[in-house]
Design an enzyme around this catalytic site. Sequence first.
Site, short mmCIF file in Angstrom:
data_model
loop_
_atom_site.label_atom_id
_atom_site.label_comp_id
_atom_site.label_asym_id
_atom_site.label_seq_id
_atom_site.Cartn_x
_atom_site.Cartn_y
_atom_site.Cartn_z
N TYR A 59 0.87 -1.18 0.00
CA TYR A 59 0.00 0.00 0.00
C TYR A 59 0.91 1.24 0.00
O TYR A 59 0.80 2.11 0.86
CB TYR A 59 -0.93 0.03 1.21
CG TYR A 59 -1.67 -1.27 1.46
CD1 TYR A 59 -2.89 -1.50 0.85
CD2 TYR A 59 -1.15 -2.25 2.31
CE1 TYR A 59 -3.58 -2.69 1.06
CE2 TYR A 59 -1.84 -3.43 2.52
CZ TYR A 59 -3.06 -3.64 1.90
OH TYR A 59 -3.73 -4.81 2.12
N CYS A 103 -4.23 4.22 9.93
CA CYS A 103 -4.96 5.45 10.22
C CYS A 103 -6.31 5.13 10.85
O CYS A 103 -7.14 6.00 11.02
CB CYS A 103 -5.12 6.30 8.98
SG CYS A 103 -5.86 5.41 7.61
N1 SAH Z 1 2.14 4.49 2.26
C1 SAH Z 1 1.65 5.65 1.57
C2 SAH Z 1 0.18 5.63 1.23
C3 SAH Z 1 -0.77 5.16 2.27
S1 SAH Z 1 -2.49 5.41 1.87
C4 SAH Z 1 2.03 6.91 2.35
O1 SAH Z 1 2.47 6.86 3.49
O2 SAH Z 1 1.90 8.00 1.80
C5 SAH Z 1 -2.99 3.80 1.38
C6 SAH Z 1 -2.66 3.46 -0.06
O3 SAH Z 1 -3.16 2.13 -0.31
C7 SAH Z 1 -3.33 4.35 -1.10
O4 SAH Z 1 -2.31 4.88 -1.94
C8 SAH Z 1 -4.26 3.40 -1.89
O5 SAH Z 1 -4.31 3.72 -3.27
C9 SAH Z 1 -3.58 2.07 -1.67
N2 SAH Z 1 -4.45 0.86 -1.79
C10 SAH Z 1 -5.74 0.73 -1.43
N3 SAH Z 1 -6.15 -0.53 -1.61
C11 SAH Z 1 -5.09 -1.23 -2.09
C12 SAH Z 1 -4.90 -2.59 -2.48
N4 SAH Z 1 -5.86 -3.47 -2.40
N5 SAH Z 1 -3.67 -2.95 -2.90
C13 SAH Z 1 -2.67 -2.05 -3.00
N6 SAH Z 1 -2.80 -0.75 -2.65
C14 SAH Z 1 -3.99 -0.35 -2.22
#
Ligand code: SAH
Length: 485
Positions: free
Chosen positions: A254, A350
Amino acid sequence: MADKKTDNNKRQGKGNACPVFSKCGGCQLQNMTYDRQLSFKQAKCIKLLGRFGHVEEIIGMKEPVHYRCKVQAAFGRTRGGKIVSGVYQSSSHRIVLVDECMLENKKADKIIVDIRKLLTPFRLYPYDEDTGRGFLRHVLVRVGYHTGEIMVVLVTAVPQFPRKNDFINELLKLHPEITTVVQNINPAHTSMVLGKDEKILFGRGYIEDTLCGCVFRISPTAFYQINPIQTEVLYNTAMEFAALTGNETVMDAYCGVGTIGLVASKQAKFVVGVELNPDSVKDAISNAKRNKAENIRFICGDAGEYAVQLAEDGEKADVLFMDPPRAGSDVKFMASAVKMAPKKIVYISCSPETLARDLAYLVKNGYKVKKIQPVDMFPHTSHVETVVQLSRKRPDTYIDLKIDLDELDRTAAEAKPTYDEIKDYVFKNYGLKVSSLYISQVKRKLGLEVGESYNKPKSADAKQPQCPEEKEKAIIEALKWFKMI
Ligand code: SAH
């Protein structure tokens, strides 16, 4: 104007710090002093996570005001015709005038006020949702906290921008600190702020900022944490928990625009980041290039699918960072992640509610919670971020992982977002307030399971307010986001 004394009052939550507190709804905890807010969040974490171990004291902000480096304002008119900019009033599309917000970057607020003042002399008018006429819909300002770079995005209903150059020159005269101006065109009748088309009007069309020693490109649509000070605290805590030595294979699940993975890549052998959103992956790849990181790769796809594939190929990881959205992770991902047997998992969350659910799974399947550290990323709001360090128990101290299908189903059901999470999503992304009644109406319409008698009318002819179309669309988007449909 905000002076030292009013800022201090805001910090202490004294009096009615914000004149639009009740209409805006952005600061749920503003009526508490900051110390009380921290105790409130600590208690929430202890209640939800205390069964896994000691919860460290929440790390708050020294100056918990004006931390938002991404500021957005809607433009419109009052009934009397006066041009206003600010936030949508709860449950409506009426705009509440905001000249200054205690959460927002002060320069960004000033720029927005000056853009509002420039409209009339330039005969540019705010967009009117009812008639579909007018020009300016929103202004988005992003500030690079360390670099000082500032990007202004003017979201317009039409591509034509009369006297564009004069307008930009006037704005730059007032705010020479602006480094780039972008016009985003959004002709659609939608609550989404940004449209697809963009024109760079001044500068390079994006800003850069640094975070934990890495440089990141922030384009108008890029996902980027909004509180840079606390993001560094959060990431530093995550790195401390990972305790990388330079020899590890790391997975950043993610990963968004690759922030955590890139910071980790400086102290690891190899990092792979996985992210669902293709735009974020593009940004992640350019961020890797910008930082000359050669030991990192990004995969665009579902974290669960990718983990299953890696686990089937017998791949191993030493350290896993996981930073899922509010709905948390899923059994598909976690079951495969566990098979890859990382020695450490650093879970950044979060939502303490979904974190508790996922920790229960990881603890049942061979991991031990070692540290729990809450961080206050969003003072005056009810949100709380938490970093958890888990380590793998010795293989002989737990039974090998076997998932039966019943358990998978049960956990998937538990993974459903709460109504509050749906409300939260809709509010954050569309500025709309929706009730549980509306959510249940939309779910029922889509054939989704709704608690038996949940909000059903008491009798067949009983009158209930019906979810307006615009809110229905936003709820459907939220359900899609949470993968309910
Ligand atoms: N780690 C990053 C973003 C966290 S937000 C930071 O600290 O900035 C969570 C992220 O998970 C988002 O970018 C969203 O697009 C992604 N996401 C949501 N569902 C997902 C999935 N099933 N597989 C991969 N990524 C996913």
